[in-house]
Design a protein around this motif. Structure first.
Motif, PDB file in Angstrom:
ATOM      1  N   TYR A 142      -3.581   0.555   7.729  1.00  0.00           N
ATOM      2  CA  TYR A 142      -2.311   1.181   7.376  1.00  0.00           C
ATOM      3  C   TYR A 142      -1.301   1.015   8.495  1.00  0.00           C
ATOM      4  CZ  TYR A 142      -2.854   5.285  10.453  1.00  0.00           C
ATOM      5  OH  TYR A 142      -2.974   6.117  11.543  1.00  0.00           O
ATOM      6  N   ALA A 143      -0.016   1.152   8.133  1.00  0.00           N
ATOM      7  CA  ALA A 143       1.088   1.154   9.091  1.00  0.00           C
ATOM      8  C   ALA A 143       2.019   2.293   8.719  1.00  0.00           C
ATOM      9  CB  ALA A 143       1.833  -0.172   9.056  1.00  0.00           C
ATOM     10  N   VAL A 144       2.666   2.871   9.718  1.00  0.00           N
ATOM     11  CA  VAL A 144       3.583   3.977   9.458  1.00  0.00           C
ATOM     12  C   VAL A 144       4.805   3.829  10.356  1.00  0.00           C
ATOM     13  CG1 VAL A 144       2.333   5.474  11.093  1.00  0.00           C
ATOM     14  CG2 VAL A 144       3.832   6.500   9.358  1.00  0.00           C
ATOM     15  N   ALA A 145       5.977   4.100   9.787  1.00  0.00           N
ATOM     16  CA  ALA A 145       7.233   4.096  10.542  1.00  0.00           C
ATOM     17  C   ALA A 145       8.203   5.005   9.809  1.00  0.00           C
ATOM     18  CB  ALA A 145       7.804   2.686  10.667  1.00  0.00           C
ATOM     19  N   GLY A 146       8.767   5.973  10.526  1.00  0.00           N
ATOM     20  CA  GLY A 146       9.662   6.913   9.882  1.00  0.00           C
ATOM     21  C   GLY A 146       8.938   7.667   8.781  1.00  0.00           C
ATOM     22  N   ASP A 147       9.500   7.626   7.579  1.00  0.00           N
ATOM     23  CA  ASP A 147       8.899   8.316   6.434  1.00  0.00           C
ATOM     24  C   ASP A 147       8.152   7.361   5.517  1.00  0.00           C
ATOM     25  OD1 ASP A 147      10.056  10.633   7.376  1.00  0.00           O
ATOM     26  OD2 ASP A 147      11.871  10.398   6.168  1.00  0.00           O
ATOM     27  N   GLN A 148       7.850   6.142   6.024  1.00  0.00           N
ATOM     28  CA  GLN A 148       7.194   5.138   5.207  1.00  0.00           C
ATOM     29  C   GLN A 148       5.777   4.864   5.706  1.00  0.00           C
ATOM     30  OE1 GLN A 148       8.740   3.623   2.463  1.00  0.00           O
ATOM     31  NE2 GLN A 148      10.314   5.180   2.870  1.00  0.00           N
ATOM     32  N   VAL A 149       4.838   4.815   4.757  1.00  0.00           N
ATOM     33  CA  VAL A 149       3.467   4.419   5.043  1.00  0.00           C
ATOM     34  C   VAL A 149       3.133   3.244   4.122  1.00  0.00           C
ATOM     35  CG1 VAL A 149       1.035   5.094   5.034  1.00  0.00           C
ATOM     36  CG2 VAL A 149       2.787   6.769   5.675  1.00  0.00           C
ATOM     37  N   VAL A 150       2.536   2.201   4.683  1.00  0.00           N
ATOM     38  CA  VAL A 150       2.034   1.087   3.882  1.00  0.00           C
ATOM     39  C   VAL A 150       0.549   0.959   4.182  1.00  0.00           C
ATOM     40  CG1 VAL A 150       2.146  -1.383   3.419  1.00  0.00           C
ATOM     41  CG2 VAL A 150       4.248  -0.101   3.853  1.00  0.00           C
ATOM     42  N   PHE A 151      -0.270   0.868   3.129  1.00  0.00           N
ATOM     43  CA  PHE A 151      -1.711   0.784   3.345  1.00  0.00           C
ATOM     44  C   PHE A 151      -2.332  -0.229   2.397  1.00  0.00           C
ATOM     45  CE2 PHE A 151      -1.192   4.248   0.241  1.00  0.00           C
ATOM     46  CZ  PHE A 151      -2.140   3.923  -0.731  1.00  0.00           C
ATOM     47  N   VAL A 152      -3.563  -0.619   2.715  1.00  0.00           N
ATOM     48  CA  VAL A 152      -4.349  -1.513   1.874  1.00  0.00           C
ATOM     49  C   VAL A 152      -5.403  -0.678   1.160  1.00  0.00           C
ATOM     50  CG1 VAL A 152      -5.854  -3.530   1.797  1.00  0.00           C
ATOM     51  CG2 VAL A 152      -4.001  -3.420   3.492  1.00  0.00           C
ATOM     52  N   ASP A 153      -5.457  -0.807  -0.152  1.00  0.00           N
ATOM     53  CA  ASP A 153      -6.481  -0.110  -0.927  1.00  0.00           C
ATOM     54  C   ASP A 153      -7.600  -1.091  -1.255  1.00  0.00           C
ATOM     55  OD1 ASP A 153      -7.541   2.145  -2.569  1.00  0.00           O
ATOM     56  OD2 ASP A 153      -7.260   0.675  -4.164  1.00  0.00           O
ATOM     57  N   ASP A 154      -8.836  -0.637  -1.058  1.00  0.00           N
ATOM     58  CA  ASP A 154      -9.976  -1.529  -1.276  1.00  0.00           C
ATOM     59  C   ASP A 154     -10.237  -1.793  -2.756  1.00  0.00           C
ATOM     60  OD1 ASP A 154     -12.119  -3.066  -0.095  1.00  0.00           O
ATOM     61  OD2 ASP A 154     -13.512  -1.563  -0.856  1.00  0.00           O
ATOM     62  N   GLY A 155      -9.669  -0.967  -3.632  1.00  0.00           N
ATOM     63  CA  GLY A 155      -9.923  -1.153  -5.049  1.00  0.00           C
ATOM     64  C   GLY A 155      -9.368  -2.449  -5.592  1.00  0.00           C
ATOM     65  N   ASP A 156      -8.095  -2.752  -5.237  1.00  0.00           N
ATOM     66  CA  ASP A 156      -7.485  -3.984  -5.737  1.00  0.00           C
ATOM     67  C   ASP A 156      -7.049  -4.933  -4.623  1.00  0.00           C
ATOM     68  OD1 ASP A 156      -5.267  -2.721  -4.671  1.00  0.00           O
ATOM     69  OD2 ASP A 156      -4.259  -2.404  -6.584  1.00  0.00           O
ATOM     70  N   ARG A 157      -7.281  -4.537  -3.342  1.00  0.00           N
ATOM     71  CA  ARG A 157      -6.946  -5.342  -2.167  1.00  0.00           C
ATOM     72  C   ARG A 157      -5.433  -5.561  -2.032  1.00  0.00           C
ATOM     73  NH1 ARG A 157     -12.151  -7.765  -1.485  1.00  0.00           N
ATOM     74  NH2 ARG A 157     -13.522  -6.144  -2.306  1.00  0.00           N
TER      75      ARG A 157
END
Length: 627
Positions: A70-85
């Motif tokens: 995952y990455a986070v900056a300000g109010d944004q989070v981006v992550f990788v889900d293992d279900g669909d990659r």
């Protein structure tokens, strides 16, 4: 100590980050079949919030080992889900909030089954509204950008083989990252790359500025680039023989043809880095006023401060000897920390006052007086070289009739740490002594120590583990008739090779072991596809060495009973390696057990599986040693 306390109950914590006064971290939950979720917490006294409840599983599969989920900056989070990659975006409710404003939103389309891809190790570029990170596809890594509005990845840079650990300059004007090429692993030879970012977000003038590649006369590894507020760049380089920090000032003024002038910050015989098996590793952080670093000396990690003027490294007095995943912001530091009598948890430190708090991942299951503490053991290993291990005496103290369990770590470029290990305590509570060996090839003792294993896998590691056992027997601390050896992956190879080529061990237990290094050459696992060229030799020129070192090829020499555990979904070391070895041993009438485990890969994650493996291992050893 009940087996239920030893494994499977303790949640794992990883990748803590500080952002805008908030703390984020990953929590792996064995009781939920190993699911990993993103946790968040605001200011002091705030409760932790599960930001990805339910079935979300934050896990990456790049290089099979993953990390950097995952990455986070300000109010944004981006992550990788293992279900669909896929990449997913999560909006937080507002400044300093750790409450989601809504459900996660998918950023990338599910991949074509004919061309699978995996994402990892990203950052958020707020200036250009995008995620920048690694995409693995078609047998190559790519440095790509994905719009936060969603869309297909855009290629930013195509390395020759592998890349990662990208970091963005504070002004957003430059990007630095690490790359490496086969046949080398990143801790053998790697390079730090730098590129300017133009107004449209494209990378220009990309070039290496530190480290080495295949054609360079000296092997140099770089670890964890880090930008400082003044626009200078810090990286750990082992060109001195140790991963020490170096600083490059005024990066923005560096011309395309001007040589970078790196300034060593604090030369010392200690490691400011660790092998990059997974993404998300960090041993250095900037808190806004100074550098905070984790340093490994003689197998123990310490936390300290380091100035930018070349002054001494100043240790911060803390009771922890295992430190990882450092992050800092505005006078505050967070890390994953443990000690011989303190379980893994989140360490939070006020860098000005020195006050700290440690939040264990789970309550301590043992009283302090019941914990066996590690004792440093130095002995003459292969060729008489000084070699280190950690010895844990059995409950009640060492004695000459105590059974001994020798542990060989995986990697093989890893290290035996000293953080509270409940599996080790399980054995010592049952009257076993345990020795965890940092055989030649281990991390934490400099590049020369790591390189002892080059071309000698199955020789140096075997000799060192056997020597550790002999040293304890000679000291009257173990029964020579009851010496067991256990290990997983590369450690499993060491166990089987030791049973073939020494007479020290009287039983063995292996998890997802390498039984035939030649068979690894055919496995579609690109991260380690040519690692055996370093560990044994180039193929096919070194064919005779592969055959000489193969436990499968010398199965007739094993006379001690062995128990095997292997996941059927293992893509790093296929279960067929264990099946072939067990068949060869059983045809000779040797007592063996084979446990094939559906749904598990290279490393067991589910609580019930880990519990069953430990129970079966103990039962197997008890039968052999009549305990």
């Amino acid at each position: 100590m009940p087996v239920e306390l030893a494994v499977g109950r303790t949640a794992g914590v990883a990748e803590p980050r500080l952002e805008g006064g908030r703390l984020f971290w990953l929590e792996q939950r064995p009781e939920e079949r190993g699911r990993t979720t993103l946790m968040g917490r605001g200011g002091a006294g705030d409760a932790a919030v599960d930001l990805t409840p339910g079935t979300w599983n934050l896990r990456t599969r790049v290089h099979e080992y993953g990390g950097g989920a995952y990455a986070v900056a300000g109010d944004q989070v981006v992550f990788v889900d293992d279900g669909d990659r896929c990449l997913w975006q999560l909006d937080l409710a507002g400044p300093k909030s750790t409450t989601a404003a809504g459900a996660p939103r998918r950023l990338t389309a599910p991949p074509d089954p004919e061309r699978p891809r995996a994402f990892a190790d990203g950052l958020i570029d707020r200036r250009h509204g995008r995620w920048i990170g690694v995409m693995e596809q078609d047998g190559l890594d790519r440095l790509v950008a994905v719009p936060l509005a969603g869309g297909e990845p855009e290629l930013l840079h195509q390395p020759a083989d592998f890349c990662g650990y990208a970091v963005l300059a504070p002004d957003g004007g430059h990007l630095a990252w690490v790359s490496w090429e086969q046949p080398f692993m990143p801790w053998e030879r790697s390079q730090l790359w730098l590129a300017a970012i133009d107004a449209s977000g494209q990378l220009g003038q990309a070039r290496p500025i530190a480290g080495s590649t295949a054609g360079d006369p000296q092997g140099i590894s770089v670890f964890q680039p880090l930008w400082l507020d003044d626009g200078s760049l810090v990286v750990a380089s082992d060109r001195s023989g140790w991963w020490n920090l170096e600083r490059l000032a005024d990066v923005a003024a560096l011309g395309p043809d001007s040589p970078p002038r790196w300034q060593p910050l604090c030369p010392m015989e200690a490691e400011f880095g660790t092998p990059q098996w997974v993404y998300g590793l960090r041993t250095t952080a900037w808190d806004g006023t100074g550098l905070l670093t984790a340093v490994c000396r003689q197998g123990r990690w310490e936390l300290g401060r380091l100035g930018l003027d070349g002054g001494p490294w100043e240790p911060i007095p803390l009771p922890f000897s295992d430190l990882a995943a450092l992050g800092a912001e505005a006078g505050r530091l967070v890390a994953v920390a443990a000690a011989p009598a303190i379980g893994q948890g989140l360490l939070e430190l006020d860098t000005a006052s020195g006050t700290w708090e440690h939040t264990p991942a789970a309550p301590a299951p043992l009283a302090a007086e019941a914990i066996s503490l590690p004792e440093p053991l130095w002995f003459d290993g292969h060729g008489g070289a000084p070699t280190q291990a950690w010895y844990y005496p059995p409950r009640g103290g060492s004695r000459a009739d105590a059974p001994l369990l020798v542990k060989g770590h995986s990697g093989p470029t890893a290290m035996a740490g000293t953080g509270l290990n409940l599996t080790i305590q399980f054995w010592t509570s049952r009257g076993w002594g345990v020795v965890d060996v940092n055989y030649g090839g281990s991390t934490g003792f400099g590049r020369a120590y790591r390189e002892r294993l080059d071309g000698q896998w199955g020789v140096v590691d075997v000799a060192d583990c056997a020597a550790a056992a002999r040293a304890l027997v000679a000291a009257g601390r173990a029964d020579p008739a009851r010496v067991a050896f256990e290990g997983g992956s590369a450690g499993g190879f060491t166990v089987l090779a030791a049973l073939c080529f020494t007479d020290v061990f009287t039983a063995g237990a292996v998890r997802y072991p390498v039984t035939d290094p030649q068979a690894l050459l055919a496995v579609e696992h690109r991260f380690e596809a040519r690692y055996t060229e370093t560990l044994i030799g180039p193929w096919p020129g070194a064919r005779a060495l592969y055959e000489e070192r193969s436990p499968l090829g010398h199965a007739e020499r094993i006379t001690a009973p062995v128990v095997f555990f292997h996941g059927l979904d293992d893509r790093v070391v296929p279960a067929s390696q264990s099946e072939r070895m067990v068949d060869a041993l059983q045809r000779r009438g040797l007592e063996t057990e084979l446990h094939l485990i559906p749904g598990e890969g290279h490393g067991f994650r589910e609580r019930g599986v880990r519990t069953a493996v430990l129970e079966a291992t103990e039962a197997f050893f008890r039968r052999q040693f009549h305990l």
